[in-house]
Design a protein around this motif. Sequence first.
Motif, PDB file in Angstrom:
ATOM      1  N   LEU A 111      44.218  40.992  38.945  1.00  0.00           N
ATOM      2  CA  LEU A 111      43.358  42.002  39.551  1.00  0.00           C
ATOM      3  C   LEU A 111      44.134  43.312  39.535  1.00  0.00           C
ATOM      4  CD1 LEU A 111      42.080  39.900  42.588  1.00  0.00           C
ATOM      5  CD2 LEU A 111      41.094  40.086  40.288  1.00  0.00           C
ATOM      6  N   ILE A 112      43.488  44.384  39.081  1.00  0.00           N
ATOM      7  CA  ILE A 112      44.211  45.626  38.799  1.00  0.00           C
ATOM      8  C   ILE A 112      43.621  46.803  39.572  1.00  0.00           C
ATOM      9  CG2 ILE A 112      44.863  47.236  36.965  1.00  0.00           C
ATOM     10  CD1 ILE A 112      44.540  44.846  34.998  1.00  0.00           C
ATOM     11  N   ASP A 113      44.504  47.537  40.226  1.00  0.00           N
ATOM     12  CA  ASP A 113      44.195  48.828  40.829  1.00  0.00           C
ATOM     13  C   ASP A 113      44.870  49.862  39.940  1.00  0.00           C
ATOM     14  OD1 ASP A 113      44.146  51.205  42.241  1.00  0.00           O
ATOM     15  OD2 ASP A 113      44.973  50.369  44.095  1.00  0.00           O
ATOM     16  N   PRO A 114      44.149  50.386  38.944  1.00  0.00           N
ATOM     17  CA  PRO A 114      44.788  51.254  37.956  1.00  0.00           C
ATOM     18  C   PRO A 114      45.280  52.584  38.524  1.00  0.00           C
ATOM     19  CG  PRO A 114      42.419  51.197  37.580  1.00  0.00           C
ATOM     20  CD  PRO A 114      42.723  50.206  38.667  1.00  0.00           C
ATOM     21  N   SER A 115      44.590  53.146  39.497  1.00  0.00           N
ATOM     22  CA  SER A 115      44.986  54.461  40.003  1.00  0.00           C
ATOM     23  C   SER A 115      46.285  54.400  40.801  1.00  0.00           C
ATOM     24  CB  SER A 115      43.864  55.096  40.829  1.00  0.00           C
ATOM     25  OG  SER A 115      43.596  54.310  41.958  1.00  0.00           O
ATOM     26  N   ALA A 116      46.526  53.314  41.512  1.00  0.00           N
ATOM     27  CA  ALA A 116      47.756  53.169  42.293  1.00  0.00           C
ATOM     28  C   ALA A 116      48.804  52.330  41.564  1.00  0.00           C
ATOM     29  CB  ALA A 116      47.444  52.546  43.651  1.00  0.00           C
ATOM     30  N   GLU A 117      48.483  51.894  40.355  1.00  0.00           N
ATOM     31  CA  GLU A 117      49.384  51.048  39.566  1.00  0.00           C
ATOM     32  C   GLU A 117      49.861  49.841  40.383  1.00  0.00           C
ATOM     33  OE1 GLU A 117      52.375  53.621  37.814  1.00  0.00           O
ATOM     34  OE2 GLU A 117      50.951  54.200  36.242  1.00  0.00           O
ATOM     35  N   ARG A 118      48.849  49.095  40.846  1.00  0.00           N
ATOM     36  CA  ARG A 118      49.099  47.852  41.590  1.00  0.00           C
ATOM     37  C   ARG A 118      48.389  46.714  40.884  1.00  0.00           C
ATOM     38  NH1 ARG A 118      47.057  48.325  47.500  1.00  0.00           N
ATOM     39  NH2 ARG A 118      45.219  49.057  46.417  1.00  0.00           N
ATOM     40  N   SER A 119      48.966  45.530  41.004  1.00  0.00           N
ATOM     41  CA  SER A 119      48.409  44.353  40.359  1.00  0.00           C
ATOM     42  C   SER A 119      48.619  43.140  41.251  1.00  0.00           C
ATOM     43  CB  SER A 119      49.128  44.161  39.013  1.00  0.00           C
ATOM     44  OG  SER A 119      48.750  42.973  38.397  1.00  0.00           O
ATOM     45  N   ILE A 120      47.611  42.284  41.279  1.00  0.00           N
ATOM     46  CA  ILE A 120      47.735  40.980  41.935  1.00  0.00           C
ATOM     47  C   ILE A 120      47.510  39.933  40.861  1.00  0.00           C
ATOM     48  CG2 ILE A 120      46.837  39.394  43.670  1.00  0.00           C
ATOM     49  CD1 ILE A 120      45.816  41.849  45.236  1.00  0.00           C
ATOM     50  N   LEU A 121      48.499  39.083  40.666  1.00  0.00           N
ATOM     51  CA  LEU A 121      48.413  37.995  39.693  1.00  0.00           C
ATOM     52  C   LEU A 121      48.199  36.687  40.448  1.00  0.00           C
ATOM     53  CD1 LEU A 121      51.436  39.114  37.532  1.00  0.00           C
ATOM     54  CD2 LEU A 121      49.060  39.091  36.772  1.00  0.00           C
ATOM     55  N   ILE A 122      47.135  35.962  40.069  1.00  0.00           N
ATOM     56  CA  ILE A 122      46.800  34.696  40.732  1.00  0.00           C
ATOM     57  C   ILE A 122      46.832  33.588  39.689  1.00  0.00           C
ATOM     58  CG2 ILE A 122      45.119  33.433  42.105  1.00  0.00           C
ATOM     59  CD1 ILE A 122      43.857  36.268  42.709  1.00  0.00           C
ATOM     60  N   ALA A 123      47.697  32.619  39.884  1.00  0.00           N
ATOM     61  CA  ALA A 123      47.763  31.451  39.003  1.00  0.00           C
ATOM     62  C   ALA A 123      46.924  30.345  39.620  1.00  0.00           C
ATOM     63  CB  ALA A 123      49.204  30.979  38.830  1.00  0.00           C
ATOM     64  N   GLY A 124      46.057  29.754  38.811  1.00  0.00           N
ATOM     65  CA  GLY A 124      45.212  28.669  39.290  1.00  0.00           C
ATOM     66  C   GLY A 124      44.852  27.723  38.172  1.00  0.00           C
ATOM     67  N   ARG A 125      44.258  26.617  38.559  1.00  0.00           N
ATOM     68  CA  ARG A 125      43.820  25.606  37.603  1.00  0.00           C
ATOM     69  C   ARG A 125      42.518  25.030  38.114  1.00  0.00           C
ATOM     70  NH1 ARG A 125      45.913  19.434  37.002  1.00  0.00           N
ATOM     71  NH2 ARG A 125      44.740  19.257  38.925  1.00  0.00           N
ATOM     72  N   TYR A 126      41.520  24.921  37.205  1.00  0.00           N
ATOM     73  CA  TYR A 126      40.291  24.274  37.638  1.00  0.00           C
ATOM     74  C   TYR A 126      39.871  23.195  36.661  1.00  0.00           C
ATOM     75  CZ  TYR A 126      37.483  27.502  34.642  1.00  0.00           C
ATOM     76  OH  TYR A 126      36.924  28.215  33.602  1.00  0.00           O
ATOM     77  N   ASP A 127      39.144  22.222  37.198  1.00  0.00           N
ATOM     78  CA  ASP A 127      38.699  21.039  36.475  1.00  0.00           C
ATOM     79  C   ASP A 127      37.383  21.354  35.763  1.00  0.00           C
ATOM     80  OD1 ASP A 127      37.771  18.504  35.687  1.00  0.00           O
ATOM     81  OD2 ASP A 127      38.527  17.538  37.504  1.00  0.00           O
ATOM     82  N   LEU A 128      37.395  21.251  34.452  1.00  0.00           N
ATOM     83  CA  LEU A 128      36.182  21.524  33.676  1.00  0.00           C
ATOM     84  C   LEU A 128      35.048  20.564  34.011  1.00  0.00           C
ATOM     85  CD1 LEU A 128      37.679  22.386  30.198  1.00  0.00           C
ATOM     86  CD2 LEU A 128      36.338  23.871  31.674  1.00  0.00           C
ATOM     87  N   ALA A 129      35.378  19.350  34.408  1.00  0.00           N
ATOM     88  CA  ALA A 129      34.342  18.367  34.741  1.00  0.00           C
ATOM     89  C   ALA A 129      33.533  18.801  35.955  1.00  0.00           C
ATOM     90  CB  ALA A 129      34.971  16.997  34.996  1.00  0.00           C
ATOM     91  N   LEU A 130      34.088  19.691  36.763  1.00  0.00           N
ATOM     92  CA  LEU A 130      33.415  20.160  37.976  1.00  0.00           C
ATOM     93  C   LEU A 130      32.877  21.586  37.841  1.00  0.00           C
ATOM     94  CD1 LEU A 130      36.027  18.819  40.544  1.00  0.00           C
ATOM     95  CD2 LEU A 130      33.930  17.691  39.750  1.00  0.00           C
ATOM     96  N   ALA A 131      32.982  22.168  36.644  1.00  0.00           N
ATOM     97  CA  ALA A 131      32.679  23.591  36.472  1.00  0.00           C
ATOM     98  C   ALA A 131      31.286  23.892  35.937  1.00  0.00           C
ATOM     99  CB  ALA A 131      33.715  24.218  35.543  1.00  0.00           C
ATOM    100  N   ARG A 132      30.524  22.911  35.561  1.00  0.00           N
ATOM    101  CA  ARG A 132      29.225  23.152  34.921  1.00  0.00           C
ATOM    102  C   ARG A 132      28.298  24.038  35.758  1.00  0.00           C
ATOM    103  NH1 ARG A 132      26.867  19.177  31.043  1.00  0.00           N
ATOM    104  NH2 ARG A 132      28.983  18.612  31.401  1.00  0.00           N
ATOM    105  N   GLY A 133      28.185  23.773  37.046  1.00  0.00           N
ATOM    106  CA  GLY A 133      27.307  24.565  37.912  1.00  0.00           C
ATOM    107  C   GLY A 133      27.755  26.011  38.011  1.00  0.00           C
TER     108      GLY A 133
END
Length: 171
Positions: A111-133
């Motif tokens: 997630l990027i705030d370009p004007s203030a040169e800030r960034s939030i990096l989020i590492a995650g993992r999701y199961d494709l078998a549960l992602a259809r909806g």
Amino acid sequence: MNDDARARDPRTERRRDPTGAQTEAWKQTLEDMDALARQRRDDGWDVLTVRAAQTDTVSRDTGDPDRFGLVHVVPDNDADEFAETYDEEAFTEYLAYGASIGGYVYLVTELIDPSAERSILIAGRYDLALARGMITAARDEGVLYTHCKTIDGTTLGSFEHEEYEPLLPDS
């Protein structure tokens, strides 16, 4: 289901990570996030990194029909800093880095705030078998959301992705 039947269930086997592919993919995801954070910091940016304790895919059918997308559970030790850093109005851009491996999507969302040169990096993992909806809702609505919350359900922030394809597996 008895233990023998459960042992032969491919979904159960996949969760057990018999080949170590999931462990290696998660390790690589975290290394990628750390490398991205170093690069941004070298460029003078303020960066917050978060390792999601859990990432769920939420469809319109799981409660609130207007709240769908990826839901990252932010660990308590990162929650206050996330809440202090994230501003829905300022963080207007995002990048996504990831791969589908063994039925899961391993993902770093920046997630990027370009004007203030800030960034939030989020590492995650999701199961494709549960992602259809979630995938169906995104395609129907033309948008996908990233929601961050604490383990007790307190919402820390939400981000709307009008271009959401980078968050989904290759179709």
